[in-house]
Design a protein around this motif. Structure first.
Motif, PDB file in Angstrom:
ATOM      1  N   UNK A   1       0.860  -1.172   0.000  1.00 51.03           N
ATOM      2  CA  UNK A   1       0.000   0.000   0.000  1.00 51.03           C
ATOM      3  C   UNK A   1       0.901   1.227   0.000  1.00 51.03           C
ATOM      4  N   UNK A   2       0.291   2.408  -0.090  1.00 54.40           N
ATOM      5  CA  UNK A   2       1.064   3.636  -0.019  1.00 54.40           C
ATOM      6  C   UNK A   2       1.707   3.746   1.350  1.00 54.40           C
ATOM      7  N   UNK A   3       3.021   3.983   1.366  1.00 59.51           N
ATOM      8  CA  UNK A   3       3.759   3.971   2.620  1.00 59.51           C
ATOM      9  C   UNK A   3       3.834   5.378   3.191  1.00 59.51           C
ATOM     10  N   UNK A   4       3.496   5.520   4.458  1.00 57.89           N
ATOM     11  CA  UNK A   4       3.724   6.752   5.203  1.00 57.89           C
ATOM     12  C   UNK A   4       4.167   6.357   6.600  1.00 57.89           C
ATOM     13  N   UNK A   5       4.460   7.334   7.431  1.00 58.18           N
ATOM     14  CA  UNK A   5       5.008   7.037   8.753  1.00 58.18           C
ATOM     15  C   UNK A   5       4.038   6.210   9.588  1.00 58.18           C
ATOM     16  N   UNK A   6       2.752   6.594   9.580  1.00 56.29           N
ATOM     17  CA  UNK A   6       1.763   5.851  10.363  1.00 56.29           C
ATOM     18  C   UNK A   6       1.664   4.406   9.882  1.00 56.29           C
ATOM     19  N   UNK A   7       1.716   4.211   8.562  1.00 58.17           N
ATOM     20  CA  UNK A   7       1.636   2.859   8.016  1.00 58.17           C
ATOM     21  C   UNK A   7       2.853   2.035   8.409  1.00 58.17           C
ATOM     22  N   UNK A   8       4.027   2.651   8.412  1.00 59.84           N
ATOM     23  CA  UNK A   8       5.238   1.944   8.813  1.00 59.84           C
ATOM     24  C   UNK A   8       5.163   1.524  10.289  1.00 59.84           C
ATOM     25  N   UNK A   9       4.609   2.384  11.128  1.00 63.80           N
ATOM     26  CA  UNK A   9       4.476   2.059  12.553  1.00 63.80           C
ATOM     27  C   UNK A   9       3.518   0.880  12.754  1.00 63.80           C
ATOM     28  N   UNK A  10       2.443   0.862  11.970  1.00 64.97           N
ATOM     29  CA  UNK A  10       1.490  -0.246  12.056  1.00 64.97           C
ATOM     30  C   UNK A  10       2.169  -1.555  11.664  1.00 64.97           C
ATOM     31  N   UNK A  11       2.937  -1.516  10.566  1.00 65.78           N
ATOM     32  CA  UNK A  11       3.613  -2.729  10.106  1.00 65.78           C
ATOM     33  C   UNK A  11       4.618  -3.212  11.142  1.00 65.78           C
ATOM     34  N   UNK A  12       5.345  -2.291  11.761  1.00 60.35           N
ATOM     35  CA  UNK A  12       6.333  -2.673  12.777  1.00 60.35           C
ATOM     36  C   UNK A  12       5.639  -3.287  13.995  1.00 60.35           C
ATOM     37  N   UNK A  13       4.533  -2.694  14.409  1.00 61.14           N
ATOM     38  CA  UNK A  13       3.797  -3.227  15.561  1.00 61.14           C
ATOM     39  C   UNK A  13       3.283  -4.630  15.271  1.00 61.14           C
ATOM     40  N   UNK A  14       2.685  -4.827  14.102  1.00 58.50           N
ATOM     41  CA  UNK A  14       2.166  -6.143  13.752  1.00 58.50           C
ATOM     42  C   UNK A  14       3.287  -7.174  13.667  1.00 58.50           C
ATOM     43  N   UNK A  15       4.449  -6.736  13.174  1.00 58.60           N
ATOM     44  CA  UNK A  15       5.587  -7.648  13.078  1.00 58.60           C
ATOM     45  C   UNK A  15       6.092  -8.050  14.454  1.00 58.60           C
ATOM     46  N   UNK A  16       6.213  -7.094  15.356  1.00 61.95           N
ATOM     47  CA  UNK A  16       6.651  -7.401  16.718  1.00 61.95           C
ATOM     48  C   UNK A  16       5.684  -8.370  17.402  1.00 61.95           C
ATOM     49  N   UNK A  17       4.395  -8.086  17.287  1.00 65.29           N
ATOM     50  CA  UNK A  17       3.393  -8.960  17.908  1.00 65.29           C
ATOM     51  C   UNK A  17       3.458 -10.353  17.291  1.00 65.29           C
ATOM     52  N   UNK A  18       3.555 -10.417  15.961  1.00 65.63           N
ATOM     53  CA  UNK A  18       3.611 -11.701  15.295  1.00 65.63           C
ATOM     54  C   UNK A  18       4.802 -12.531  15.720  1.00 65.63           C
ATOM     55  N   UNK A  19       5.963 -11.896  15.870  1.00 65.61           N
ATOM     56  CA  UNK A  19       7.167 -12.626  16.271  1.00 65.61           C
ATOM     57  C   UNK A  19       7.083 -13.126  17.708  1.00 65.61           C
ATOM     58  N   UNK A  20       6.431 -12.368  18.592  1.00 68.99           N
ATOM     59  CA  UNK A  20       6.207 -12.860  19.955  1.00 68.99           C
ATOM     60  C   UNK A  20       5.264 -14.062  19.937  1.00 68.99           C
ATOM     61  N   UNK A  21       4.276 -14.030  19.052  1.00 69.13           N
ATOM     62  CA  UNK A  21       3.277 -15.096  19.016  1.00 69.13           C
ATOM     63  C   UNK A  21       3.851 -16.427  18.533  1.00 69.13           C
ATOM     64  N   UNK A  22       4.927 -16.402  17.732  1.00 62.51           N
ATOM     65  CA  UNK A  22       5.433 -17.647  17.150  1.00 62.51           C
ATOM     66  C   UNK A  22       6.655 -18.181  17.892  1.00 62.51           C
ATOM     67  N   UNK A  23       6.845 -17.757  19.130  1.00 63.12           N
ATOM     68  CA  UNK A  23       7.920 -18.341  19.920  1.00 63.12           C
ATOM     69  C   UNK A  23       7.688 -19.845  20.085  1.00 63.12           C
ATOM     70  N   UNK A  24       8.766 -20.604  20.030  1.00 62.98           N
ATOM     71  CA  UNK A  24       8.647 -22.066  20.052  1.00 62.98           C
ATOM     72  C   UNK A  24       8.018 -22.576  21.344  1.00 62.98           C
ATOM     73  N   UNK A  25       8.434 -22.018  22.465  1.00 61.14           N
ATOM     74  CA  UNK A  25       7.874 -22.422  23.761  1.00 61.14           C
ATOM     75  C   UNK A  25       6.539 -21.723  23.961  1.00 61.14           C
ATOM     76  N   UNK A  26       5.427 -22.474  24.102  1.00 61.30           N
ATOM     77  CA  UNK A  26       4.124 -21.827  24.289  1.00 61.30           C
ATOM     78  C   UNK A  26       4.095 -20.855  25.467  1.00 61.30           C
TER      79      UNK A  26
END
Length: 325
Positions: free
Chosen positions: A251-276
Motif C-alpha cells: 500500500x502507499x507507505x507513510x510514517x503511520x503505516x510503517x508504525x502499524x507494520x512494525x507493531x504487527x511484526x513485533x506482535x507476530x514474532x512474539x506469538x510464534x515463539x517455540x515455547x508456548x
C-alpha cells in the motif's frame, strides 16, 4: 421449514441449494465449499466435508455446540447435514471472500495497511471470545488467511470449526486424536508433544504467523520448497525489524503505516515463539496491538518449526494436559 440453530437437513436439499454443486468457492483439507441459495434467495456457503472417522453422535454434539456460539466476528453456522457418510455444514455467505485474496501478489492492496491492521485486531477479538468468552472453550487449530472471511464491510469473520477442539471449562485435558493443521501455521506442540501441550497458545502461534504475512504481504512458506522457505521468510522479516527496514505491506507507505507494520511484526514474532509459555495470551495480544509499537521489546529470533509434511493423518492418540491460557 428452515430455521436457524441445529436443524438437520437432507443431502437432497444440499444438492438442490447448490445446483448439484455447480459453483465451487474453494477447497480445504476438510472439504469443498460451494455457493448455494436458501429457498431461492438467501446466499449461503455449503461445506461438504470429507469422510470423517468421528462417530455420528460426536459430529452432532460438536455442531450443536458451534451453533450455540454467537459473536460478531464468527461466521454463523446455520445448519448441517448428516446422512450416512455424507456430512455438510451450511454457513452464512461472506460476499468479499477470504483474506488471502487481499494480502498476496499485488503491488497495492485495495484494503491498505490501516484496514489490514483493524482486521488483525478483529481476528484477535474473535479468538478472545472463542478461548474465554463462551460456555465452551474452543480451540480452532486452523487459523490462516484462507480461513478468515470478509463481510460486506470487510470485517473479518472466522468460519470452519472442523478442526476445533471443544472442551468444557472445568476440563483440563484434550485429546490429540485427529489433530491436523496447515503447513506453515501449525504450532510445534500440535505435531510433537516434545514442545508442550496443545492449548489456546496453539491458536496464538497460527495467528502470529498469519499477521506476519499480513504485515509483509508475503506467504510464510512455499509448499514446494517446504521447511526451507519458512526459514527464509522468518530470517528476512526478523532482519527487517532489526535494521528498521520497512516491511512494505502493499500500500502507499507513510510514517503511520510503517508504525502499524512494525507493531504487527513485533506482535507476530512474539506469538510464534517455540515455547508456548513465551507466547502472549490473546488478551495481551490485544493490549499490544492497541498500544504503541515503541514500548514493545524485540523478541528472540524465532526458529521455523513446521513439520516436513502436512499433518494429513492423525498421530497416535494421546491425552494432553491443557493450559489455562
Amino acid at each position: 421449514m428452515w430455521t436457524h440453530g441445529t436443524k438437520e437437513i437432507r443431502y437432497s436439499d444440499i444438492k438442490k441449494m447448490t445446483g448439484s454443486f455447480k459453483d465451487k468457492l474453494g477447497r480445504g483439507g476438510y472439504g469443498v465449499v460451494y455457493k448455494g441459495k436458501l429457498q431461492g434467495c438467501c446466499l449461503v456457503a455449503v461445506k461438504v466435508l470429507n469422510e470423517s472417522r468421528a462417530n455420528g453422535e460426536e459430529f452432532v454434539n460438536e455442531v450443536s455446540s458451534i451453533c450455540r456460539t454467537s459473536h460478531v466476528n464468527i461466521v454463523t453456522l446455520l445448519s448441517f447435514c448428516f446422512e450416512g457418510s455424507k456430512r455438510a455444514l451450511i454457513y452464512e455467505f461472506m460476499p468479499n471472500g477470504s483474506l488471502d485474496n487481499y494480502i498476496y501478489g499485488k503491488k497495492i492492496s485495495p484494503l491498505g495497511r490501516e484496514k489490514i491492521y483493524h482486521i488483525a485486531i478483529g481476528i484477535a477479538q474473535d479468538l478472545q471470545y472463542l478461548h474465554h468468552g463462551c460456555n465452551t472453550r474452543i480451540l480452532h487449530l486452523d487459523i490462516k488467511p484462507q480461513n478468515i472471511l470478509l463481510d460486506q464491510d470487510f470485517s473479518p469473520k472466522i468460519p470452519d470449526f472442523g478442526l476445533a477442539k471443544l472442551c468444557l471449562r472445568n476440563e483440563s485435558k484434550i485429546s490429540r486424536l485427529d489433530t491436523r493443521g496447515t503447513l506453515g501455521y501449525i504450532a510445534p506442540e500440535v505435531f510433537s508433544r516434545n514442545f508442550g501441550v496443545v492449548s489456546c497458545k496453539s491458536d496464538v502461534y497460527s495467528y502470529g504467523m498469519m499477521i506476519l504475512e499480513m504485515a509483509s504481504g508475503r506467504k510464510n512458506i512455499d509448499t514446494e520448497l517446504g521447511h526451507s522457505s519458512e526459514s527464509y521468510f522468518l530470517h528476512w522479516i526478523y532482519n527487517c525489524l532489526l535494521t528498521d527496514q520497512d516491511i512494505k505491506l502493499k500500500c502507499t507507505v507513510d510514517k503511520a503505516a510503517e508504525e502499524i507494520a512494525r507493531k504487527m511484526t513485533l506482535v507476530g514474532l512474539w506469538c510464534i515463539q517455540t515455547d508456548p509459555a513465551n507466547r502472549p495470551s490473546i488478551d495481551r495480544i490485544l493490549d499490544m496491538l492497541h498500544g504503541s509499537h515503541e514500548v514493545l521489546q524485540i523478541p528472540p529470533k524465532p526458529f521455523p518449526s513446521s513439520p516436513n509434511r502436512k499433518l494429513d493423518s492423525a498421530p497416535t492418540p494421546r491425552i494432553l494436559e491443557s493450559s489455562t491460557d
